[in-house]
Design a protein around this motif. Sequence first.
Motif, short mmCIF file in Angstrom:
data_model
loop_
_atom_site.label_atom_id
_atom_site.label_comp_id
_atom_site.label_asym_id
_atom_site.label_seq_id
_atom_site.Cartn_x
_atom_site.Cartn_y
_atom_site.Cartn_z
N ASP A 1 0.83 -1.21 0.00
CA ASP A 1 0.00 0.00 0.00
C ASP A 1 0.86 1.26 0.00
OD1 ASP A 1 -2.55 -1.18 -0.03
OD2 ASP A 1 -2.49 -1.52 2.14
N GLU A 2 0.56 2.12 -0.96
CA GLU A 2 1.15 3.45 -1.08
C GLU A 2 2.69 3.43 -1.04
OE1 GLU A 2 -0.61 6.38 1.45
OE2 GLU A 2 -2.63 5.55 1.20
N PRO A 3 3.32 2.62 -1.87
CA PRO A 3 4.79 2.67 -1.93
C PRO A 3 5.27 3.89 -2.72
CG PRO A 3 3.97 1.09 -3.52
CD PRO A 3 2.77 1.59 -2.78
N HIS A 4 6.39 4.43 -2.31
CA HIS A 4 7.01 5.56 -3.00
C HIS A 4 8.48 5.20 -3.24
CE1 HIS A 4 8.95 9.44 -3.64
NE2 HIS A 4 7.77 9.91 -3.98
N ILE A 5 8.88 5.17 -4.51
CA ILE A 5 10.25 4.80 -4.88
C ILE A 5 10.91 5.98 -5.57
CG2 ILE A 5 11.68 3.23 -6.25
CD1 ILE A 5 9.46 1.15 -6.00
N PHE A 6 12.07 6.37 -5.08
CA PHE A 6 12.84 7.47 -5.68
C PHE A 6 14.20 6.93 -6.07
CE2 PHE A 6 15.82 11.13 -5.03
CZ PHE A 6 15.45 11.81 -6.18
N ALA A 7 14.39 6.67 -7.38
CA ALA A 7 15.67 6.17 -7.91
C ALA A 7 16.44 7.36 -8.48
CB ALA A 7 15.42 5.12 -8.97
N GLU B 1 15.34 9.82 -11.54
CA GLU B 1 16.05 11.03 -11.92
C GLU B 1 17.52 10.72 -12.19
OE1 GLU B 1 16.52 15.66 -10.43
OE2 GLU B 1 16.36 14.06 -8.92
N ASP B 2 17.98 11.10 -13.37
CA ASP B 2 19.38 10.93 -13.75
C ASP B 2 19.95 12.33 -14.00
OD1 ASP B 2 21.83 10.45 -14.95
OD2 ASP B 2 21.12 8.71 -16.06
N LEU C 1 14.19 12.89 -16.24
CA LEU C 1 13.28 12.78 -15.11
C LEU C 1 12.02 12.06 -15.57
CD1 LEU C 1 12.53 13.44 -12.17
CD2 LEU C 1 11.56 15.60 -12.99
N LEU C 2 11.80 10.86 -15.01
CA LEU C 2 10.61 10.06 -15.31
C LEU C 2 9.75 9.97 -14.07
CD1 LEU C 2 9.00 8.05 -17.12
CD2 LEU C 2 10.46 6.24 -16.21
N SER C 3 8.48 10.27 -14.22
CA SER C 3 7.56 10.24 -13.09
C SER C 3 6.35 9.38 -13.42
CB SER C 3 7.11 11.67 -12.75
OG SER C 3 6.16 11.66 -11.69
N LEU C 4 6.08 8.39 -12.56
CA LEU C 4 4.90 7.52 -12.68
C LEU C 4 4.08 7.70 -11.40
CD1 LEU C 4 6.71 4.27 -13.90
CD2 LEU C 4 5.87 6.16 -15.30
N GLU C 5 2.84 8.16 -11.54
CA GLU C 5 2.03 8.49 -10.38
C GLU C 5 0.74 7.68 -10.36
OE1 GLU C 5 1.42 12.67 -10.27
OE2 GLU C 5 3.54 13.16 -10.49
#
Length: 407
Positions: free
Chosen positions: A111-117, A162-163, A169-173
Amino acid sequence: MLKRVLIALSGLLLLIILLLSVAGYFIFTPEKITPLVLEIAKKHVKSEISFEKLDISLFSTFPGVGVELKNGSITDEHKDTLVAFKSCLIVINPMAFLKRNRISINEITLDEPHIFAHISNEGKANWNIFPTDTTAVSDTSSSIAGFSIKKFTINNATIIYEDEQAQQLLSLEKINTELSARMGKKRATLNLNLSIDSVSFRYQGKQLCPKIPLHLIAQLKQDRQTQVVSIDTAALSMSGLDFIMNGTMHWNDSTNAVDMLTNFRLKTDSIAEVLHHIPAHISDLPSKLATSGAIEVKGSLNGVLSERQFPVLDAEIAIAGGRIRNAQHPHKTGIETLEFEGETHIDINKTTPSHLKLKKLILQSVSSKLDISGEVNHIFTNPFIRAKLNAAINFTRLAEDLSLTDS
């Protein structure tokens, strides 16, 4: 007599399970097991790991055994959050392993995971959190009779990549996913239902992909002996564009490449949806046009995909019922008929001649008509163009037909 014995044995078994469950509930309390699990995790991960508590469920998930983490996170050495989630529930079936030597997972719910690579300007990735270990690990996969996940659900996830080096910058929401998988000794299957409310991509400060919705349904099968993956169904819907793909793929260890035999079809009932995907910094033409008509593309990608090789593209493209008008004057006439038929063969490897063939392009206004056909052969070696043009143009009325202004 036999009936009484069975009833007695069943009662004894239930009593033993009850006693073990109650003992486990009081012995392995969240207060006792949470610090222990955290201490073990920190020995295997170079980053900071934290979670509010860990629960072991024996009653609500019976006959499975459930483990649930609440409010967990992993932070990198710069104190940036790599992964965070509200809850993670894993329910396993221990009897499948004890009886049939199978790993069976009844449920995984995240539930509600947030991944910042993130990749820094120095090229350092924040997901390299595991210590280097050169100790050889024995392969135990052959001793396992099978593996299965009945239900894997992800609710309301966010992924940001984010590179800084490449300025990407790729964002999937708002990602929601349902997945099931099963692996036996002969074959493996995967069923996926994925929806993303918003997909956006920026490159070097420019918006290449606006916030668009995406929905993917796919069914994959793998032959464990040949390692061939079959794509039975892969249907992708993206902001009015419907993409369908099927075929086979196979990883070749000797060449470090993928052998592909695939077919695809792209269809949309609106030319405007296709033009909508053109970034504004490349062209503002879509905003100036009012369009209608359907587009269909069907073809195949066959061959080898590697660092130096690309599969051969064969495609047929058609536009039917097309019309183009000035967006500022949509009630006035414009190009009232747009028809297109073409095909292409693109071989970047240059093993076969590449060509583009325009079978038909018709542009017609109220007073004028343009009919074009032709082809371009040997695109990458020695381009040769042949074209045919039939035109009946009323230059006096053309500007009026197309609603053109001095600007």
